[in-house]
Structure formats: structure tokens, C-alpha cells
Design a protein around this motif. Sequence first.
Motif, PDB file in Angstrom:
ATOM      1  N   GLY A 209       0.791  -1.221   0.000  1.00  0.00           N
ATOM      2  CA  GLY A 209       0.000   0.000   0.000  1.00  0.00           C
ATOM      3  C   GLY A 209       0.823   1.271   0.000  1.00  0.00           C
ATOM      4  N   SER A 210       2.132   1.138  -0.041  1.00  0.00           N
ATOM      5  CA  SER A 210       3.003   2.308  -0.083  1.00  0.00           C
ATOM      6  C   SER A 210       3.081   2.847  -1.507  1.00  0.00           C
ATOM      7  N   THR A 211       3.538   4.079  -1.644  1.00  0.00           N
ATOM      8  CA  THR A 211       3.684   4.663  -2.979  1.00  0.00           C
ATOM      9  C   THR A 211       4.620   3.836  -3.864  1.00  0.00           C
ATOM     10  N   PRO A 212       5.787   3.387  -3.376  1.00  0.00           N
ATOM     11  CA  PRO A 212       6.656   2.557  -4.227  1.00  0.00           C
ATOM     12  C   PRO A 212       5.972   1.266  -4.699  1.00  0.00           C
ATOM     13  N   HIS A 213       5.173   0.666  -3.829  1.00  0.00           N
ATOM     14  CA  HIS A 213       4.415  -0.529  -4.218  1.00  0.00           C
ATOM     15  C   HIS A 213       3.518  -0.208  -5.410  1.00  0.00           C
ATOM     16  N   PHE A 214       2.766   0.881  -5.306  1.00  0.00           N
ATOM     17  CA  PHE A 214       1.793   1.213  -6.339  1.00  0.00           C
ATOM     18  C   PHE A 214       2.435   1.681  -7.645  1.00  0.00           C
TER      19      PHE A 214
ATOM     20  N   VAL B 222       5.120   0.512  -9.131  1.00  0.00           N
ATOM     21  CA  VAL B 222       5.468  -0.650  -9.958  1.00  0.00           C
ATOM     22  C   VAL B 222       4.228  -1.479 -10.284  1.00  0.00           C
ATOM     23  N   ALA B 223       3.234  -1.469  -9.409  1.00  0.00           N
ATOM     24  CA  ALA B 223       1.967  -2.129  -9.741  1.00  0.00           C
ATOM     25  C   ALA B 223       1.350  -1.483 -10.982  1.00  0.00           C
ATOM     26  N   LEU B 224       1.387  -0.156 -11.049  1.00  0.00           N
ATOM     27  CA  LEU B 224       0.875   0.562 -12.221  1.00  0.00           C
ATOM     28  C   LEU B 224       1.732   0.277 -13.458  1.00  0.00           C
ATOM     29  N   LEU B 225       3.052   0.186 -13.250  1.00  0.00           N
ATOM     30  CA  LEU B 225       3.953  -0.129 -14.360  1.00  0.00           C
ATOM     31  C   LEU B 225       3.579  -1.472 -14.985  1.00  0.00           C
ATOM     32  N   GLY B 226       3.377  -2.478 -14.150  1.00  0.00           N
ATOM     33  CA  GLY B 226       3.007  -3.797 -14.658  1.00  0.00           C
ATOM     34  C   GLY B 226       1.635  -3.792 -15.305  1.00  0.00           C
TER      35      GLY B 226
ATOM     36  N   ASP C  68       2.940  -9.207 -15.425  1.00  0.00           N
ATOM     37  CA  ASP C  68       2.578  -9.602 -14.063  1.00  0.00           C
ATOM     38  C   ASP C  68       3.812  -9.494 -13.157  1.00  0.00           C
ATOM     39  N   LEU C  69       3.896  -8.390 -12.453  1.00  0.00           N
ATOM     40  CA  LEU C  69       5.011  -8.171 -11.519  1.00  0.00           C
ATOM     41  C   LEU C  69       4.507  -8.450 -10.109  1.00  0.00           C
ATOM     42  N   LYS C  70       5.046  -9.489  -9.493  1.00  0.00           N
ATOM     43  CA  LYS C  70       4.543  -9.921  -8.182  1.00  0.00           C
ATOM     44  C   LYS C  70       5.172  -9.091  -7.069  1.00  0.00           C
ATOM     45  N   HIS C  71       4.317  -8.564  -6.201  1.00  0.00           N
ATOM     46  CA  HIS C  71       4.775  -7.687  -5.124  1.00  0.00           C
ATOM     47  C   HIS C  71       5.107  -8.481  -3.865  1.00  0.00           C
ATOM     48  N   VAL C  72       6.234  -8.122  -3.233  1.00  0.00           N
ATOM     49  CA  VAL C  72       6.652  -8.714  -1.964  1.00  0.00           C
ATOM     50  C   VAL C  72       6.824  -7.577  -0.959  1.00  0.00           C
ATOM     51  N   PRO C  73       5.914  -7.440   0.010  1.00  0.00           N
ATOM     52  CA  PRO C  73       6.028  -6.337   0.978  1.00  0.00           C
ATOM     53  C   PRO C  73       7.075  -6.619   2.050  1.00  0.00           C
ATOM     54  N   TYR C  74       7.762  -5.578   2.475  1.00  0.00           N
ATOM     55  CA  TYR C  74       8.767  -5.678   3.535  1.00  0.00           C
ATOM     56  C   TYR C  74       8.462  -4.679   4.639  1.00  0.00           C
ATOM     57  N   ARG C  75       9.186  -4.807   5.739  1.00  0.00           N
ATOM     58  CA  ARG C  75       9.104  -3.801   6.807  1.00  0.00           C
ATOM     59  C   ARG C  75      10.193  -2.759   6.561  1.00  0.00           C
TER      60      ARG C  75
ATOM     61  N   SER D 223      11.988   7.706 -19.670  1.00  0.00           N
ATOM     62  CA  SER D 223      12.021   6.328 -20.152  1.00  0.00           C
ATOM     63  C   SER D 223      10.745   5.930 -20.885  1.00  0.00           C
ATOM     64  N   GLY D 224       9.797   6.867 -20.965  1.00  0.00           N
ATOM     65  CA  GLY D 224       8.557   6.590 -21.686  1.00  0.00           C
ATOM     66  C   GLY D 224       7.387   6.215 -20.812  1.00  0.00           C
ATOM     67  N   PHE D 225       7.505   6.462 -19.480  1.00  0.00           N
ATOM     68  CA  PHE D 225       6.445   6.092 -18.544  1.00  0.00           C
ATOM     69  C   PHE D 225       6.049   7.313 -17.702  1.00  0.00           C
ATOM     70  N   GLY D 226       5.580   8.345 -18.382  1.00  0.00           N
ATOM     71  CA  GLY D 226       5.273   9.616 -17.735  1.00  0.00           C
ATOM     72  C   GLY D 226       4.198   9.535 -16.667  1.00  0.00           C
ATOM     73  N   ASP D 227       3.302   8.543 -16.770  1.00  0.00           N
ATOM     74  CA  ASP D 227       2.235   8.408 -15.776  1.00  0.00           C
ATOM     75  C   ASP D 227       2.764   8.042 -14.398  1.00  0.00           C
ATOM     76  N   LEU D 228       4.010   7.614 -14.322  1.00  0.00           N
ATOM     77  CA  LEU D 228       4.598   7.223 -13.038  1.00  0.00           C
ATOM     78  C   LEU D 228       5.353   8.370 -12.373  1.00  0.00           C
ATOM     79  N   THR D 229       5.189   9.566 -12.886  1.00  0.00           N
ATOM     80  CA  THR D 229       5.862  10.720 -12.296  1.00  0.00           C
ATOM     81  C   THR D 229       5.204  11.087 -10.968  1.00  0.00           C
ATOM     82  N   THR D 230       5.970  11.034  -9.902  1.00  0.00           N
ATOM     83  CA  THR D 230       5.449  11.431  -8.592  1.00  0.00           C
ATOM     84  C   THR D 230       6.608  11.703  -7.644  1.00  0.00           C
TER      85      THR D 230
END
Length: 329
Positions: A166-171, A173-177, A183-190, A246-253
Motif C-alpha cells: 500500500g506504499s507509494t513505491p508498491h503502487f 510498480v503495480a501501475l507499471l506492470g 505480471d510483476l509480483k509484489h513482496v512487501p517488507y518492513r 524512459s517513456g512512462f510519464g504516468d509514473l511521475t510522482t
Amino acid sequence: MGNRRQFITSVAALGAAAGFPSGASAQAFEQVKIVNGFPAGGTADSTSRRVAEKLGGTPYSRHAAVVENKTGAAGRIAVETVKAAAPDGATLLLTPYSCMSIYPHIYRTLSYDPFKDFVPVSMAAVMTHALAVGPMVPQSVRTVKDFLAWAKANPDKANYGSPAAGSTPHFLVALLGLDNGVDLKHVPYRGSLPAVADVIGGTLAAVSCPTGDSLANHKAGKIRILATSGGKRTPFTPDVPSFAESGFGDLTTEEWFGFWLPARTPASVVANANAAINQALREKTVVDSLALMGLVAQGSTAAEMDRSQKEEHVRWGPLVKRIGFTAES
């Protein structure tokens, strides 16, 4: 008694010079606490400690603040800890805006209301996020497009870690995939650092995290940052293109860390805390220390922070819905 009176007099003079609210000296705490929800050594911890060191001797706190790392539950334990603290201004929360602007969209039973249980104090630092790969991914993979092609050809290895579900970095790459049919599988960490360690160790393909959390290992050649999330290249990784380049402007944040206090904290105390934090963030040693972590020191008024928090909440709602992630998913 003489020493105490001398302290109050000197703090009052400091307050006047630094632009603290009048009468601030009467509200100085012996020592305040900064609670953050991420491990020692990361960007949240570093931001907390650099500011904490400078709060002493101000009309807000007589001594430097202590920092408490209440890790777990994707940063929510720290938020809950400060929610339960006395609303007197002695316990600050330092957390990325994701805990306050994004989590309401993904946790159906969130144990706090970011807009009712807290008052914004000041922004602290702005960061970009980075996508980095390690030894599991061939050296020939040098760009985000290369990584997507490799991930598509190696679905059993196509995973990535992030500091929290649920963190911004998680989302990001989720949007990238999602946007590219991979299918990029997410592994959450502490926190980021354990994920970075697993990427270096070759048990995890990639990590999406604050740029500063992967910076040292990128410079050491242990991992390769493929892109960062700002509108342009960061001064910390001038050799690395942005997602937009790199061609992925929607990931600008860009994400910010901010300080909050419990709701019902007196306005005069919030003003004192804001002035002390902003004074700390202007000091060169703090600016330089945060830069080493890929962070840009940036304070704000409480109103500016409140406005940005609400804007990010509105912005991320449809994105979270599109990703389809909830805490129960």
C-alpha cells in the motif's frame, strides 16, 4: 531557579530571532519525542534524527528530541501510537504522506482518520522513488523497458519488493506492470532496507523504494537503479533517467515526509513545533545530511501541508481503485 530563568530568557530571545510565536518560551517542553514507523538507517529514520538533533534549545523543546522507531503494519503502528498520545504537542509523528493520504483508500477498517485524528505541522523532506534491480536480473537489463521484457520472459522471477504493502513505491510498480501487461509480483517488507538487502543477495529481482534507500548500493555497483519517479533526473542520480524520460510519464510522482501532532493539540503548540522544525530544515548540516539520503529538505506551513495531503488523497483514490488493491487482497 536562576538557571531555569536564564534558559527561558535565552529561549525567548532565540524565538524572537527565529520568528517563533510570541510567548513561545512558556510552552517549551523538557524533551519531545518523534515517532516513525520504519527501521533505523532508512530515509524516514534519517529525517527524524536530523530534525530531532536540532529541536533542542528552541521555544518548542529544551533538549534535542528522542526518536522512537515503531515498525510494523506498513507504518500504521507508529501512526496509531501518536494518535493515542496526549494532545499536548510532546509526541510528533514523522511519516510519508502515503500513510495519511493513500491508506484510507486501501484499509476498510483503518484504525485512524488522518483528517480528524491529527493536525498537520510541517512537511520535512521531499523524495523520489527508484526502481532498482540486482544480480538476479542479467547485466544486459539497463532500462525499464529491458526489465519489463525480462520479466515477461521470466514470470517465475518477476517480483519486486517495497517498503510496505500500500506504499507509494508498491503502487508505482503495480501501475507499471498493469499499464504494460506484465505480471510483476509484489513482496512487501518492513521498510526498504531489508528489500534492498534481498535484491543484493539475489533472492529478489527488484525493489521499488525511496531513491535514498538504494543510493549507496547503486553507487557501489551492488544494484542498478533503472529509473526514478521525479519529473526530471535527480541531482543524486544524474546518470539515471526518470520514468518520464524512459517513456512512462504516468509514473511521475514525488512523495514527502511530514510531521503531525494528535488532534486537539493547542494551536500555539502546533505553531511552536512548526517554527522549530522549519528552523531545523534550513540548517546546512541538516540539508546536507538529508541530501546524502536522496532527500531534499523542505519545510512548509501547516496549511500548505494540509492542502497537499488532501490533494494527494484525491489524486490516489482512482489510481488505487484501478490497481484493485485492498489490505485484504
